[in-house]
Design a protein around this motif. Structure first.
Motif, PDB file in Angstrom:
ATOM      1  N   VAL A   1      -4.161  68.586 -44.362  1.00  0.00           N
ATOM      2  CA  VAL A   1      -3.850  68.162 -42.991  1.00  0.00           C
ATOM      3  C   VAL A   1      -3.695  66.650 -42.912  1.00  0.00           C
ATOM      4  O   VAL A   1      -2.750  66.139 -42.279  1.00  0.00           O
ATOM      5  CB  VAL A   1      -4.948  68.639 -42.020  1.00  0.00           C
ATOM      6  CG1 VAL A   1      -4.738  68.036 -40.624  1.00  0.00           C
ATOM      7  CG2 VAL A   1      -4.965  70.155 -41.934  1.00  0.00           C
ATOM      8  N   PHE A   2      -4.587  65.918 -43.563  1.00  0.00           N
ATOM      9  CA  PHE A   2      -4.605  64.461 -43.423  1.00  0.00           C
ATOM     10  C   PHE A   2      -3.584  63.774 -44.329  1.00  0.00           C
ATOM     11  O   PHE A   2      -2.877  62.848 -43.883  1.00  0.00           O
ATOM     12  CB  PHE A   2      -6.002  63.925 -43.732  1.00  0.00           C
ATOM     13  CG  PHE A   2      -6.163  62.451 -43.455  1.00  0.00           C
ATOM     14  CD1 PHE A   2      -6.235  61.997 -42.138  1.00  0.00           C
ATOM     15  CD2 PHE A   2      -6.252  61.526 -44.484  1.00  0.00           C
ATOM     16  CE1 PHE A   2      -6.388  60.637 -41.867  1.00  0.00           C
ATOM     17  CE2 PHE A   2      -6.406  60.172 -44.216  1.00  0.00           C
ATOM     18  CZ  PHE A   2      -6.473  59.728 -42.902  1.00  0.00           C
TER      19      PHE A   2
ATOM     20  N   PRO B   1       1.658  64.296 -43.161  1.00  0.00           N
ATOM     21  CA  PRO B   1       2.552  63.157 -42.911  1.00  0.00           C
ATOM     22  C   PRO B   1       3.908  63.287 -43.601  1.00  0.00           C
ATOM     23  O   PRO B   1       4.886  62.677 -43.161  1.00  0.00           O
ATOM     24  CB  PRO B   1       1.751  61.968 -43.468  1.00  0.00           C
ATOM     25  CG  PRO B   1       0.332  62.364 -43.268  1.00  0.00           C
ATOM     26  CD  PRO B   1       0.313  63.840 -43.558  1.00  0.00           C
TER      27      PRO B   1
ATOM     28  N   ILE C   1       3.985  64.541 -39.407  1.00  0.00           N
ATOM     29  CA  ILE C   1       2.812  64.741 -38.545  1.00  0.00           C
ATOM     30  C   ILE C   1       1.666  63.884 -39.076  1.00  0.00           C
ATOM     31  O   ILE C   1       1.112  64.158 -40.144  1.00  0.00           O
ATOM     32  CB  ILE C   1       2.394  66.219 -38.496  1.00  0.00           C
ATOM     33  CG1 ILE C   1       3.544  67.086 -37.982  1.00  0.00           C
ATOM     34  CG2 ILE C   1       1.160  66.395 -37.608  1.00  0.00           C
ATOM     35  CD1 ILE C   1       3.252  68.565 -37.987  1.00  0.00           C
ATOM     36  N   ARG C   2       1.332  62.847 -38.356  1.00  0.00           N
ATOM     37  CA  ARG C   2       0.262  61.933 -38.768  1.00  0.00           C
ATOM     38  C   ARG C   2      -0.893  62.024 -37.774  1.00  0.00           C
ATOM     39  O   ARG C   2      -0.689  61.878 -36.568  1.00  0.00           O
ATOM     40  CB  ARG C   2       0.779  60.493 -38.848  1.00  0.00           C
ATOM     41  CG  ARG C   2       1.894  60.303 -39.867  1.00  0.00           C
ATOM     42  CD  ARG C   2       2.365  58.863 -39.941  1.00  0.00           C
ATOM     43  NE  ARG C   2       3.450  58.714 -40.895  1.00  0.00           N
ATOM     44  CZ  ARG C   2       3.273  58.561 -42.199  1.00  0.00           C
ATOM     45  NH1 ARG C   2       2.051  58.505 -42.697  1.00  0.00           N
ATOM     46  NH2 ARG C   2       4.311  58.436 -43.015  1.00  0.00           N
ATOM     47  N   LEU C   3      -2.067  62.277 -38.297  1.00  0.00           N
ATOM     48  CA  LEU C   3      -3.259  62.417 -37.468  1.00  0.00           C
ATOM     49  C   LEU C   3      -4.321  61.427 -37.906  1.00  0.00           C
ATOM     50  O   LEU C   3      -4.375  61.039 -39.082  1.00  0.00           O
ATOM     51  CB  LEU C   3      -3.809  63.840 -37.575  1.00  0.00           C
ATOM     52  CG  LEU C   3      -2.860  64.980 -37.171  1.00  0.00           C
ATOM     53  CD1 LEU C   3      -3.523  66.327 -37.474  1.00  0.00           C
ATOM     54  CD2 LEU C   3      -2.494  64.902 -35.704  1.00  0.00           C
ATOM     55  N   SER C   4      -5.171  61.034 -36.975  1.00  0.00           N
ATOM     56  CA  SER C   4      -6.317  60.203 -37.339  1.00  0.00           C
ATOM     57  C   SER C   4      -7.321  61.042 -38.118  1.00  0.00           C
ATOM     58  O   SER C   4      -7.212  62.277 -38.172  1.00  0.00           O
ATOM     59  CB  SER C   4      -6.967  59.641 -36.070  1.00  0.00           C
ATOM     60  OG  SER C   4      -7.551  60.691 -35.309  1.00  0.00           O
TER      61      SER C   4
ATOM     62  N   GLU D   1     -10.381  61.741 -37.361  1.00  0.00           N
ATOM     63  CA  GLU D   1     -11.087  62.657 -36.462  1.00  0.00           C
ATOM     64  C   GLU D   1     -10.197  63.821 -36.058  1.00  0.00           C
ATOM     65  O   GLU D   1     -10.641  64.976 -36.042  1.00  0.00           O
ATOM     66  CB  GLU D   1     -11.554  61.913 -35.215  1.00  0.00           C
ATOM     67  CG  GLU D   1     -12.315  62.783 -34.233  1.00  0.00           C
ATOM     68  CD  GLU D   1     -12.818  62.013 -33.026  1.00  0.00           C
ATOM     69  OE1 GLU D   1     -12.777  62.568 -31.913  1.00  0.00           O
ATOM     70  OE2 GLU D   1     -13.235  60.853 -33.197  1.00  0.00           O
ATOM     71  N   GLN D   2      -8.941  63.544 -35.735  1.00  0.00           N
ATOM     72  CA  GLN D   2      -8.015  64.607 -35.343  1.00  0.00           C
ATOM     73  C   GLN D   2      -7.783  65.585 -36.493  1.00  0.00           C
ATOM     74  O   GLN D   2      -7.770  66.805 -36.294  1.00  0.00           O
ATOM     75  CB  GLN D   2      -6.688  64.000 -34.896  1.00  0.00           C
ATOM     76  CG  GLN D   2      -6.770  63.225 -33.592  1.00  0.00           C
ATOM     77  CD  GLN D   2      -5.513  62.434 -33.298  1.00  0.00           C
ATOM     78  OE1 GLN D   2      -4.716  62.135 -34.200  1.00  0.00           O
ATOM     79  NE2 GLN D   2      -5.307  62.087 -32.033  1.00  0.00           N
ATOM     80  N   ALA D   3      -7.606  65.045 -37.703  1.00  0.00           N
ATOM     81  CA  ALA D   3      -7.401  65.910 -38.867  1.00  0.00           C
ATOM     82  C   ALA D   3      -8.626  66.762 -39.134  1.00  0.00           C
ATOM     83  O   ALA D   3      -8.516  67.943 -39.492  1.00  0.00           O
ATOM     84  CB  ALA D   3      -7.077  65.052 -40.102  1.00  0.00           C
TER      85      ALA D   3
ATOM     86  N   LEU E   1      -8.800  69.577 -36.500  1.00  0.00           N
ATOM     87  CA  LEU E   1      -7.773  70.589 -36.764  1.00  0.00           C
ATOM     88  C   LEU E   1      -8.141  71.443 -37.968  1.00  0.00           C
ATOM     89  O   LEU E   1      -8.057  72.681 -37.915  1.00  0.00           O
ATOM     90  CB  LEU E   1      -6.420  69.911 -36.985  1.00  0.00           C
ATOM     91  CG  LEU E   1      -5.248  70.853 -37.326  1.00  0.00           C
ATOM     92  CD1 LEU E   1      -5.066  71.899 -36.236  1.00  0.00           C
ATOM     93  CD2 LEU E   1      -3.971  70.047 -37.536  1.00  0.00           C
TER      94      LEU E   1
END
Length: 222
Positions: A76-77, A81, A85-88, A90-92, A95
């Protein structure tokens, strides 16, 4: 042994550890709620008579349950990307934990639903109950009640697995402990304290989930 125990750096850094506890509680609670909700959807797909929906659910559940959660959060992290799709961190973490929880929750809840006898559903229809009420009061609620202890155990395990989210810099308890260790080199004191905090968090979740179970799943139904 000439090691001198010194817990002063741990006590000095207590605001950071409190922030870590808050982060762990936040990520774990959100993942539990989202994971259970998504798990119910996959459970319904898994029990669907439509081959396509059933195949999707089975494939997802088997993929998640047979791969490490650390690999999932890395995907995910670091992997997403590549498709924009780029996540912080915490968001990753939320999820990945949600997706992981959903797969296990789907199978746990499915076991509860399958324990409901068909005669109970037929009795509800004979009484003229609406399909939504039959599912809510005769199928879903008794099913959750039957598997609630297993769900609680899975939720607590997921909270403990949140410690792995520090690998993507999610600001939870282990992340702050590792940062403190790098600054003070008091590994024994820091990780002993960390273990005690996780033990306390496990007991907290156990008590909180137990209270929820007594309120919402006690007999007679309220």
């Amino acid at each position: 042994m000439n090691y001198t125990f010194d817990f002063a750096p741990v006590f000095t850094a207590w605001p950071s550890l409190v922030d870590g506890v808050i982060g762990t509680l936040k990520m774990s609670s959100l993942s539990m709620i989202f994971g259970l909700s998504l798990g119910i959807v996959f459970m319904m797909m898994r029990m669907s008579k439509k081959p396509a929906l059933k195949a999707i659910a089975v494939g997802y559940i088997e993929m998640i349950r047979n791969t490490p959660i650390l690999v999932q959060v890395f995907f995910v992290f670091f992997g997403m990307p590549a498709i924009g799709i780029r996540l912080s961190g915490e968001q990753a973490a939320i999820l990945a934990m949600t997706l992981n929880c959903a797969a296990y929750a789907a199978e746990i809840v499915r076991g509860g639903v399958q324990s409901i006898r068909p005669g109970q559903i037929e009795a509800g229809r004979a009484l003229g109950m609406h399909a939504v009420d039959i599912y809510r009061f005769i199928v879903f609620r008794p099913a959750i009640r039957a598997v609630y202890p297993a769900l609680c155990s899975q939720f607590i395990l997921m909270m403990l697995n949140s410690s792995l989210m520090s690998s993507v810099s999610a600001e939870e308890l282990t992340y702050f402990a590792q940062t403190l260790d790098a600054q003070t080199f008091r590994s024994f004191e820091i990780y002993l304290t960390l273990g005690v905090i996780y033990l306390a968090l496990s007991q907290f979740f156990s008590i909180a989930l137990g209270v929820i179970g007594r309120v919402y799943f006690s007999y007679p139904a309220k």
